[in-house]
Design an enzyme around this catalytic site. Structure first.
Site, PDB file in Angstrom:
ATOM      1  N   HIS A  17       0.846  -1.208   0.000  1.00 42.86           N
ATOM      2  CA  HIS A  17       0.000   0.000   0.000  1.00 42.86           C
ATOM      3  C   HIS A  17       0.877   1.251   0.000  1.00 42.86           C
ATOM      4  CE1 HIS A  17      -3.035  -2.649   2.333  1.00 42.86           C
ATOM      5  NE2 HIS A  17      -3.611  -2.404   1.176  1.00 42.86           N
ATOM      6  N   LYS A  42     -17.656  -7.390   9.408  1.00 44.02           N
ATOM      7  CA  LYS A  42     -17.166  -7.511  10.785  1.00 44.02           C
ATOM      8  C   LYS A  42     -15.820  -8.239  10.863  1.00 44.02           C
ATOM      9  CE  LYS A  42     -21.062  -6.335  13.269  1.00 44.02           C
ATOM     10  NZ  LYS A  42     -21.102  -4.911  12.987  1.00 44.02           N
ATOM     11  N   ARG A  91      -1.776  -5.830  -8.634  1.00 48.00           N
ATOM     12  CA  ARG A  91      -0.643  -6.719  -8.360  1.00 48.00           C
ATOM     13  C   ARG A  91      -0.503  -7.764  -9.453  1.00 48.00           C
ATOM     14  NH1 ARG A  91      -3.046  -7.415  -2.483  1.00 48.00           N
ATOM     15  NH2 ARG A  91      -4.811  -7.002  -3.832  1.00 48.00           N
ATOM     16  N   SER A 129      -2.856  -7.753   2.625  1.00 51.93           N
ATOM     17  CA  SER A 129      -3.060  -7.705   4.076  1.00 51.93           C
ATOM     18  C   SER A 129      -3.460  -9.095   4.585  1.00 51.93           C
ATOM     19  CB  SER A 129      -4.137  -6.680   4.432  1.00 51.93           C
ATOM     20  OG  SER A 129      -3.728  -5.403   4.053  1.00 51.93           O
TER      21      SER A 129
HETATM   22  P1  ADP Z   1      -9.553  -4.240  -0.393  1.00 51.13           P
HETATM   23  O1  ADP Z   1      -9.800  -3.091  -1.301  1.00 51.13           O
HETATM   24  O2  ADP Z   1      -9.855  -5.581  -0.989  1.00 51.13           O
HETATM   25  O3  ADP Z   1     -10.076  -4.078   0.983  1.00 51.13           O
HETATM   26  P2  ADP Z   1      -6.970  -3.443   0.447  1.00 51.13           P
HETATM   27  O4  ADP Z   1      -7.565  -2.522   1.378  1.00 51.13           O
HETATM   28  O5  ADP Z   1      -5.895  -4.335   0.989  1.00 51.13           O
HETATM   29  O6  ADP Z   1      -7.973  -4.363  -0.239  1.00 51.13           O
HETATM   30  O7  ADP Z   1      -6.347  -2.711  -0.789  1.00 51.13           O
HETATM   31  C1  ADP Z   1      -6.667  -1.427  -1.230  1.00 51.13           C
HETATM   32  C2  ADP Z   1      -5.976  -1.211  -2.527  1.00 51.13           C
HETATM   33  O8  ADP Z   1      -4.580  -1.446  -2.366  1.00 51.13           O
HETATM   34  C3  ADP Z   1      -6.423  -2.156  -3.644  1.00 51.13           C
HETATM   35  O9  ADP Z   1      -6.379  -1.438  -4.858  1.00 51.13           O
HETATM   36  C4  ADP Z   1      -5.366  -3.223  -3.642  1.00 51.13           C
HETATM   37  O10 ADP Z   1      -5.223  -3.812  -4.918  1.00 51.13           O
HETATM   38  C5  ADP Z   1      -4.150  -2.399  -3.297  1.00 51.13           C
HETATM   39  N1  ADP Z   1      -3.087  -3.233  -2.726  1.00 51.13           N
HETATM   40  C6  ADP Z   1      -3.155  -4.066  -1.679  1.00 51.13           C
HETATM   41  N2  ADP Z   1      -1.958  -4.682  -1.467  1.00 51.13           N
HETATM   42  C7  ADP Z   1      -1.133  -4.213  -2.434  1.00 51.13           C
HETATM   43  C8  ADP Z   1       0.216  -4.481  -2.805  1.00 51.13           C
HETATM   44  N3  ADP Z   1       0.967  -5.385  -2.174  1.00 51.13           N
HETATM   45  N4  ADP Z   1       0.724  -3.807  -3.845  1.00 51.13           N
HETATM   46  C9  ADP Z   1      -0.025  -2.925  -4.526  1.00 51.13           C
HETATM   47  N5  ADP Z   1      -1.303  -2.634  -4.266  1.00 51.13           N
HETATM   48  C10 ADP Z   1      -1.857  -3.272  -3.230  1.00 51.13           C
END
Ligand code: ADP
Length: 160
Positions: A17, A42, A91, A129
């Site tokens: 992120h 939840k 990714r 995550s």
């Molecule tokens: P979600 O939207 O499924 O709850 P996240 O909160 O983890 O997932 O991710 C928010 C955004 O960050 C999404 O666009 C996801 O693809 C991106 N993201 C998560 N992990 C990575 C990573 N390792 N590298 C690049 N982008 C990521």
């Protein structure tokens, strides 16, 4: 002002992120990191306040980042924060199906909205995550994938 919104759960924030946040923050005047506060979901390990605090600690050195929480349509959030840009990380091919549908849905809800996909450094393309939580829950070393305070918070969460 040229604003962008980066929405997600951030449960918890990882270096993947952060990689996207650093790249996107260079392109816009303000980057709003929108932490989802969806009360119908939840299954989060961290509370929304904890997730916000971790994002805050991780982005302290980036001036144009603002952290918000949300429980609404992202297109409504875009209107509220005067942004037409939604940032998403891409990714692997496995992200594409969901992201493609989401981007087109958001565009059909508001034709002005542009979803911008960014790729992280290849050292982070295999992490999420969820995977980080799974490895951490079994005591595996995830220190190269998360900031130190996130590693500590995960350790504490799984100690309980
Ligand atoms: P979600 O939207 O499924 O709850 P996240 O909160 O983890 O997932 O991710 C928010 C955004 O960050 C999404 O666009 C996801 O693809 C991106 N993201 C998560 N992990 C990575 C990573 N390792 N590298 C690049 N982008 C990521």
């Amino acid at each position: 002002m040229n604003n962008a919104i980066y929405p997600g759960s951030f449960d918890p924030i990882t270096n993947g992120h952060l990689d996207i946040i650093r790249r996107a923050s260079k392109l816009y005047d303000n980057l709003f990191i929108a932490v989802s506060n969806d009360s119908s979901i939840k299954s989060k390990l961290f509370t929304v306040q904890d997730r916000i605090d971790l994002v805050h600690s991780a982005t302290k050195d980036i001036d144009n980042v603002k952290i918000i929480d949300f429980d609404c349509l992202i297109v409504d959030l875009c209107k509220k924060y005067q942004s037409n840009i939604i940032i998403r990380g891409l990714r692997a091919l496995s992200d594409y199906d969901f992201e493609f549908k989401m981007a087109l849905m958001n565009r059909s809800l508001n034709d002005e909205i542009v979803t911008l996909f960014m790729m992280p450094h290849e050292r982070y393309t295999h992490i999420s995550s969820s995977l980080i939580k799974e490895v951490a829950s079994h005591g595996g070393d995830i220190s190269k994938y998360v900031p130190t305070f996130v590693n500590k918070a995960l350790g504490e969460a799984f100690e309980k």
